[in-house]
Enzyme design. Structure first.
Site: not given
Ligand SMILES: NC(=O)c1ccc[n+]([C@@H]2O[C@H](COP(=O)([O-])OP(=O)(O)OC[C@H]3O[C@@H](n4cnc5c(N)ncnc54)[C@H](OP(=O)(O)O)[C@@H]3O)[C@@H](O)[C@H]2O)c1
Length: 425
Positions: A257, A260, A275
């Site tokens: 996990g 994405e 970002k």
């Protein structure tokens, strides 16, 4: 009683909170709000009242909105029941509970239905909550929230974002939503009444945005920001250095996990580029996502639909990834031989932002990074001989939610609660 405690129960101020998005971050946020209640009441005299939850299909509120005079909070057991149902893969719209009204009202595609001042038209149900102040928290992964966040600010409500997409789109949206950062020129300074925080968009729980906001507020001249803002890519770099094949590392990162849903977002440097864009815009640079130079860990042709080498979907990407194992291993070995570490680094300097694979010295802060930590170094007029460096966990739903919650509390404390009462259900 400890110093700073607020023991007088009458002093507790209720602040309505609306949570959009109940994925990993939204659910962790709701749980953290519930768990922090005693601490918030004791330390700050604050009660965060979650008055609406929304996912991609519906909004849940405590009672029918028609004729309501005040915002009514969802009780904690009910909040947790909704969160558990979402964790089990159900939609809000599928949860029937007579303690709440669940109103189908998708945000997607609703750009035309945004309320103008005073009228709420066909907008999602949470727009109708009768409260002079609320904090709207965007934990979605959709740019469809942008007009709704704008409407909330116009109405005098505050906003908090974990979702970076609204800040990586048109410059006007960035300027309006953040209320700072872009030299938009005469007359373009946004007119809105609410306030915004967006800490978790870049550093998850690490306070990069608060730090940069302080440097900007002090008019410190920030000459350069460099760093790595992707827990996923830092994990990949560490495992590559340990000698594992790229394709195997990516599959493990997906299984754990860390990535994405589409790992190309991380490996292609696209997430990190957004970002970097947000940080660059906070310096007042008027740049777009297309202006950010991005070289990821796979060939750019794979993303180009007009190229014969185009890779159509995640499955095809994973199938082709072993082709990159040998070249990646060679680059990592070459970096190692030069006492360096191969990793994707963002550089924001001289009006430009870039995300590129870079060999950094093994004994530098960026070279020593381990696990999924992020690191960012701010070089400025007052931090010139040694940069101001922040490091910490750069991903994970709990750390991200804690960054969001800190933003919510910060805004709530500035308001000092609601002007109108909030009824208990
Ligand atoms: N996970 C992290 O470590 C991390 C770190 C920093 C920042 N972030 C950012 O935080 C945000 C949330 O991350 P996540 O991991 O929780 O994502 P996620 O698991 O994909 O959850 C996204 C949630 O948003 C909802 N949603 C999507 N479109 C919507 C819409 N138009 N209106 C209302 N809700 C909508 C989805 O609804 P459904 O449930 O109905 O599908 C889902 O509940 C993302 O923007 C992400 O980039 C995440």
């Amino acid at each position: 009683m400890t110093a700073g405690d607020v023991t007088d129960r009458r002093a507790v101020q209720a602040v309505p909170v609306i949570v959009l998005g109940l994925g990993g971050v939204g659910r962790a946020l709701v749980r953290q709000i519930v768990a922090a209640r005693p601490a918030h009441a004791r330390r700050f005299g604050l009660a965060l009242h979650v008055v609406a939850l929304a996912d991609s299909g519906a909004t849940a509120v405590a009672s029918p909105l028609a004729g309501a005079r005040h915002a009514v909070p969802l009780h904690d057991p009910l909040l947790l029941a909704f969160v558990d149902a979402k964790a089990a893969g159900r939609g809000l719209v599928d949860v029937a509970d007579d303690r709440a009204a669940v109103i189908p009202s998708p945000l997607v595609g609703a750009r035309h239905a945004v309320p103008s001042s005073g009228t709420h038209g066909d907008a999602p149900a949470w727009h109708h909550i009768p409260t002079p102040h609320a904090i709207v928290v965007d934990c979605t992964a959709a740019d469809a929230t942008t007009p709704h966040l704008r409407a909330a600010l116009e109405r005098g409500w505050d906003i908090v974002l974990a979702n970076k997409l609204p800040l990586a789109g048109p410059l006007d949206d960035f300027a309006f939503l953040t209320g700072n950062g872009v030299d938009a020129g005469e007359g373009v300074v946004p007119r809105r009444r609410g306030r915004a925080r967006w800490e978790a968009t870049v550093g998850a729980g690490v306070p990069l945005i608060a730090t940069l906001s302080r440097l900007v507020a002090a008019d410190d001249a920030v000459a350069r920001i460099e760093g790595t803002f992707s827990g996923t890519l830092n994990f990949v770099a560490a495992e590559l250095r340990a000698g594992r094949p790229l394709s195997e590392i990516v599959r493990e990162a997906m299984a754990r996990g860390f990535t994405e849903p589409d790992p190309r977002t991380d490996l292609g440097g696209h997430d990190m580029a957004r970002k970097a864009l947000i940080l660059a815009r906070m310096l007042g640079w008027e740049i777009l996502l297309d202006d950010v130079t991005v070289h990821g860990l796979y060939p750019p042709e794979w993303d180009d639909p007009s190229h014969p080498d185009h890779v159509a979907d995640v499955d095809a990407f994973l199938e082709r990834l072993p082709e990159l194992d040998a070249p990646a291993a060679e680059r990592v070995a070459a970096a190692k031989a030069a006492d360096g570490v191969y990793r994707l680094v963002a550089m924001i300097a001289d009006g430009r932002a870039a995300v590129t694979p870079t060999v950094v010295p093994a004994d530098s802060p960026l070279g020593r990074l381990a696990g999924t930590d992020n690191l960012v170094a701010f070089h400025s007029r007052w931090y010139d001989t040694a940069p101001l460096v922040l490091q910490g966990r750069g991903a994970g739903v709990e750390a991200t939610a804690s960054g969001v919650l800190a933003d919510v509390v910060d805004l709530a404390m500035r308001r000092g609660g609601t002007a109108a009462p909030v009824e208990r259900a």
